[in-house]
Scaffold this active site. Structure first.
Site, PDB file in Angstrom:
ATOM      1  N   ASP A   4      82.573  83.101  21.984  1.00  0.00           N
ATOM      2  CA  ASP A   4      82.917  82.174  23.061  1.00  0.00           C
ATOM      3  C   ASP A   4      84.163  81.383  22.689  1.00  0.00           C
ATOM      4  O   ASP A   4      84.224  80.770  21.624  1.00  0.00           O
ATOM      5  CB  ASP A   4      81.746  81.210  23.291  1.00  0.00           C
ATOM      6  CG  ASP A   4      82.035  80.194  24.381  1.00  0.00           C
ATOM      7  OD1 ASP A   4      81.623  80.428  25.531  1.00  0.00           O
ATOM      8  OD2 ASP A   4      82.678  79.160  24.079  1.00  0.00           O
TER       9      ASP A   4
ATOM     10  N   TYR B 249      90.740  75.528  23.920  1.00  0.00           N
ATOM     11  CA  TYR B 249      90.539  75.505  22.470  1.00  0.00           C
ATOM     12  C   TYR B 249      91.809  75.885  21.715  1.00  0.00           C
ATOM     13  O   TYR B 249      91.883  75.693  20.502  1.00  0.00           O
ATOM     14  CB  TYR B 249      89.425  76.478  22.062  1.00  0.00           C
ATOM     15  CG  TYR B 249      88.066  76.183  22.637  1.00  0.00           C
ATOM     16  CD1 TYR B 249      87.795  74.994  23.308  1.00  0.00           C
ATOM     17  CD2 TYR B 249      87.037  77.122  22.529  1.00  0.00           C
ATOM     18  CE1 TYR B 249      86.547  74.746  23.844  1.00  0.00           C
ATOM     19  CE2 TYR B 249      85.781  76.874  23.050  1.00  0.00           C
ATOM     20  CZ  TYR B 249      85.538  75.691  23.713  1.00  0.00           C
ATOM     21  OH  TYR B 249      84.303  75.450  24.244  1.00  0.00           O
TER      22      TYR B 249
ATOM     23  N   LYS C  76      87.429  80.314  29.235  1.00  0.00           N
ATOM     24  CA  LYS C  76      87.200  79.301  30.266  1.00  0.00           C
ATOM     25  C   LYS C  76      88.518  78.785  30.831  1.00  0.00           C
ATOM     26  O   LYS C  76      89.509  78.668  30.118  1.00  0.00           O
ATOM     27  CB  LYS C  76      86.397  78.126  29.696  1.00  0.00           C
ATOM     28  CG  LYS C  76      85.144  78.536  28.937  1.00  0.00           C
ATOM     29  CD  LYS C  76      84.426  77.336  28.352  1.00  0.00           C
ATOM     30  CE  LYS C  76      83.351  77.772  27.382  1.00  0.00           C
ATOM     31  NZ  LYS C  76      83.893  78.159  26.064  1.00  0.00           N
TER      32      LYS C  76
ATOM     33  N   HIS D 207      85.736  75.453  33.133  1.00  0.00           N
ATOM     34  CA  HIS D 207      85.309  74.707  31.953  1.00  0.00           C
ATOM     35  C   HIS D 207      84.658  73.367  32.305  1.00  0.00           C
ATOM     36  O   HIS D 207      83.673  72.956  31.679  1.00  0.00           O
ATOM     37  CB  HIS D 207      86.509  74.470  31.031  1.00  0.00           C
ATOM     38  CG  HIS D 207      86.137  74.266  29.605  1.00  0.00           C
ATOM     39  ND1 HIS D 207      87.009  74.491  28.567  1.00  0.00           N
ATOM     40  CD2 HIS D 207      84.991  73.852  29.015  1.00  0.00           C
ATOM     41  CE1 HIS D 207      86.412  74.241  27.406  1.00  0.00           C
ATOM     42  NE2 HIS D 207      85.185  73.835  27.655  1.00  0.00           N
TER      43      HIS D 207
END
Length: 258
Positions: A46, A51, A76, A107
């Protein structure tokens, strides 16, 4: 080893209930953690645009030698990318080195609202074949209903903070009623791993309290994505298939909810 991790059905294919989370995994740490996880036997990773590690995740996917079809990959869409869905998805695919995501999520609700116009774009991109399944993250049940009612398609997944302390049987039941798979993040960070209930159950099975928490997710049928960059911890988190919780033990862990 991967065959022993239970799975759940999604519209685009089964998802392993246990995956590796990569939030706050950066640079070479992200690369090494994903590579280590794949070598251990994880088949679910994931990540997210937010990120800023999709390139490292993609590098690990390529280095692992594991067939693309054997790894379930999630990313996401950040809420501030609403209106730039295609551009964002194409960037994720390029960084990850894949032609298709297994799961793509909104997200967070953009501006705090359900935003069915964004959900419509995810449906379109899914229908074009760029994504196999689509869902949301950090959405309330009521916001999930807005998407279903206004777009005519229900998210396949809602990824939310989840742990024994967060356990809300009403939320779990309402999502299940709608056919939405509950996926939990930060399962260990949000848990008091020193709690006597977890210690007692762990001792009974000769495992760690953290492993009890992860097994609790699996036995309930929730997806769980613990994050770590430590090889020993990544391996420990994966080693939860040799035991299962009894109904009484599950109920005891359920009782830790605040």
């Amino acid at each position: 080893m991967t065959a022993t991790i239970p799975t759940a059905p999604l519209p685009g294919g089964d998802v392993p209930l246990l995956g590796l989370g990569t939030w706050q995994s950066e640079g070479d740490d992200a690369y090494r953690s994903v590579l280590t996880a794949l070598e251990i036997g994880y088949r679910h990773v994931d990540t997210a645009t937010g990120y800023r590690n999709e390139g490292q995740v993609g590098r690990a996917l390529a280095s692992s030698g594991v067939a693309r079809t054997d790894v379930f990959v999630t990313s996401k869409l950040p809420p501030d990318r609403a209106g730039r869905e295609r551009e964002t998805l194409e960037a994720s695919l390029e960084l990850l080195g894949v032609e298709q995501l297994d799961l793509w999520l909104i997200h967070w609700p953009p501006d705090g609202v359900a935003s069915p116009w964004v959900w419509e774009r995810l449906v379109e991109l899914r229908d074009e074949g760029l994504v196999r399944s689509i869902g949301v993250s950090n959405y309330s049940v009521e916001q999930v209903d807005v998407l279903s009612e206004q777009v005519g398609e229900t998210p396949a997944v809602d990824q939310i903070p989840w742990s024994p302390a967060d356990h809300d049987s009403a939320v779990a039941h309402q999502l299940a009623q709608r056919g939405v798979l509950l996926e939990g993040y930060s399962p260990l960070r949000r848990t008091d791993l020193d709690h006597p209930v977890l210690a007692t159950i762990a001792a009974a099975h000769q495992v760690t309290p953290a492993q009890v928490v992860l097994r609790w997710h699996l036995d309930h049928g929730y997806v769980v994505i613990p994050k770590s960059v430590t090889p020993a911890r990544i391996a420990e988190n994966f080693a939860v298939t040799a035991f299962a919780l009894t109904a009484d033990e599950l109920a005891q862990v359920d009782g830790l909810a605040g």
